[in-house]
Design an enzyme around this catalytic site. Structure first.
Site, PDB file in Angstrom:
ATOM      1  N   ASP A 282      10.735   1.646 -10.258  1.00 38.44           N
ATOM      2  CA  ASP A 282       9.822   2.211  -9.269  1.00 38.44           C
ATOM      3  C   ASP A 282       8.513   2.573  -9.965  1.00 38.44           C
ATOM      4  OD1 ASP A 282       9.206   2.940  -6.658  1.00 38.44           O
ATOM      5  OD2 ASP A 282      10.027   4.959  -6.842  1.00 38.44           O
ATOM      6  N   GLU A 283       7.436   2.650  -9.209  1.00 31.09           N
ATOM      7  CA  GLU A 283       6.100   2.963  -9.741  1.00 31.09           C
ATOM      8  C   GLU A 283       5.706   1.967 -10.837  1.00 31.09           C
ATOM      9  OE1 GLU A 283       4.388   5.019  -8.050  1.00 31.09           O
ATOM     10  OE2 GLU A 283       5.989   6.062  -6.982  1.00 31.09           O
ATOM     11  N   ALA A 284       6.000   0.695 -10.588  1.00 30.61           N
ATOM     12  CA  ALA A 284       5.794  -0.365 -11.583  1.00 30.61           C
ATOM     13  C   ALA A 284       4.328  -0.595 -11.929  1.00 30.61           C
ATOM     14  CB  ALA A 284       6.429  -1.660 -11.102  1.00 30.61           C
TER      15      ALA A 284
ATOM     16  N   GLY B 238      -0.152  11.801  -6.446  1.00 31.75           N
ATOM     17  CA  GLY B 238      -0.185  12.572  -5.210  1.00 31.75           C
ATOM     18  C   GLY B 238       0.542  11.848  -4.106  1.00 31.75           C
TER      19      GLY B 238
ATOM     20  N   CYS C 213      -6.216  -0.738   6.202  1.00 31.83           N
ATOM     21  CA  CYS C 213      -6.493  -2.179   6.236  1.00 31.83           C
ATOM     22  C   CYS C 213      -7.798  -2.410   5.487  1.00 31.83           C
ATOM     23  CB  CYS C 213      -6.598  -2.672   7.675  1.00 31.83           C
ATOM     24  SG  CYS C 213      -8.050  -2.061   8.571  1.00 31.83           S
TER      25      CYS C 213
ATOM     26  N   ALA D  83       0.859  -1.174   0.000  1.00 31.66           N
ATOM     27  CA  ALA D  83       0.000   0.000   0.000  1.00 31.66           C
ATOM     28  C   ALA D  83       0.906   1.238   0.000  1.00 31.66           C
ATOM     29  CB  ALA D  83      -0.898  -0.014   1.238  1.00 31.66           C
ATOM     30  N   MET D  84       0.308   2.395  -0.084  1.00 31.46           N
ATOM     31  CA  MET D  84       1.066   3.650  -0.069  1.00 31.46           C
ATOM     32  C   MET D  84       1.909   3.748   1.209  1.00 31.46           C
ATOM     33  SD  MET D  84       0.107   5.488  -2.811  1.00 31.46           S
ATOM     34  CE  MET D  84       0.482   7.169  -2.396  1.00 31.46           C
ATOM     35  N   ASN D  85       3.010   4.453   1.104  1.00 32.01           N
ATOM     36  CA  ASN D  85       3.825   4.863   2.250  1.00 32.01           C
ATOM     37  C   ASN D  85       4.469   3.722   3.024  1.00 32.01           C
ATOM     38  OD1 ASN D  85       3.147   7.570   1.711  1.00 32.01           O
ATOM     39  ND2 ASN D  85       1.257   7.339   2.870  1.00 32.01           N
TER      40      ASN D  85
END
Length: 183
Positions: A81-83, A167, A176, A10-12
């Site tokens: 990255d950013e696949a 963003g 979750c 997930a993000m971050n």
């Protein structure tokens, strides 16, 4: 035997940090690497892989026209990255780089968007990658985060919109499954 790796979260969760660390480890041993990020991701400038912790690096970009079989020089490893923004054809090319040319390829990206739908690049990486690893992150409730939530400028949850909207923390948060559906 070289492999195609997909490391998702997930993000971050630290995907870019991990990628930069892997690149450093190869280069510290005198092994050249080739790094790519999506041209569409301009949060820190086009062609920049930037960790929220501070490390950053200028790299090559890929877009829909990038041919990885024609454009990758002789290197010890390819890092992407950013696949999630890869096309099906590009994932196949990266798989061929590993399987036919013997170049390890490590891709980092999101598995799904803010609606819970898979990104095309991620779907094909899940299908073709020889090794798949989840990079763990936590939700604000303390459970493992596996989903992404998009926020509007006022911080309210968005449930509709274009799949791609670049963003950072101001636009997205990890969640979750329970918080994703209940929030």
């Amino acid at each position: 035997m070289a492999k195609l790796y997909f490391r998702y979260s997930a993000m971050n969760a630290g995907k870019s940090t991990s990628l930069l660390q892997v690149a450093h480890n190869y280069e510290e041993q005198g092994q050249p690497v080739k790094l790519y990020t999506a041209a569409i991701d301009d949060r820190y400038g086009v062609g920049q892989i930037t960790s929220r912790l501070g490390p950053h690096r200028e790299v090559d970009v890929f877009d829909r026209d990038t041919d990885f079989l024609a454009g990758v020089p002789a290197v010890a490893c390819v890092l992407v990255d950013e696949a999630q923004f890869l096309s099906k054809q590009q994932v196949v090319q990266l798989h061929q780089l590993a399987q036919v040319r013997g170049v390890p390829v490590i891709c980092y990206g999101l598995r799904s968007d803010f609606r819970g739908d898979p990104f095309p690049g991620s779907a094909y990486l899940l299908a073709l990658a020889d090794d798949i690893e989840e990079i763990k992150n936590i939700c604000s409730c303390g459970k493992k985060a596996t989903m992404n939530i998009r926020l509007d400028p006022q911080g309210r949850r968005m449930r509709e919109g274009e799949q791609v909207s670049i963003g950072g923390n101001e636009s997205y948060r990890q969640a979750c499954g329970r918080c994703f559906y209940m929030g």
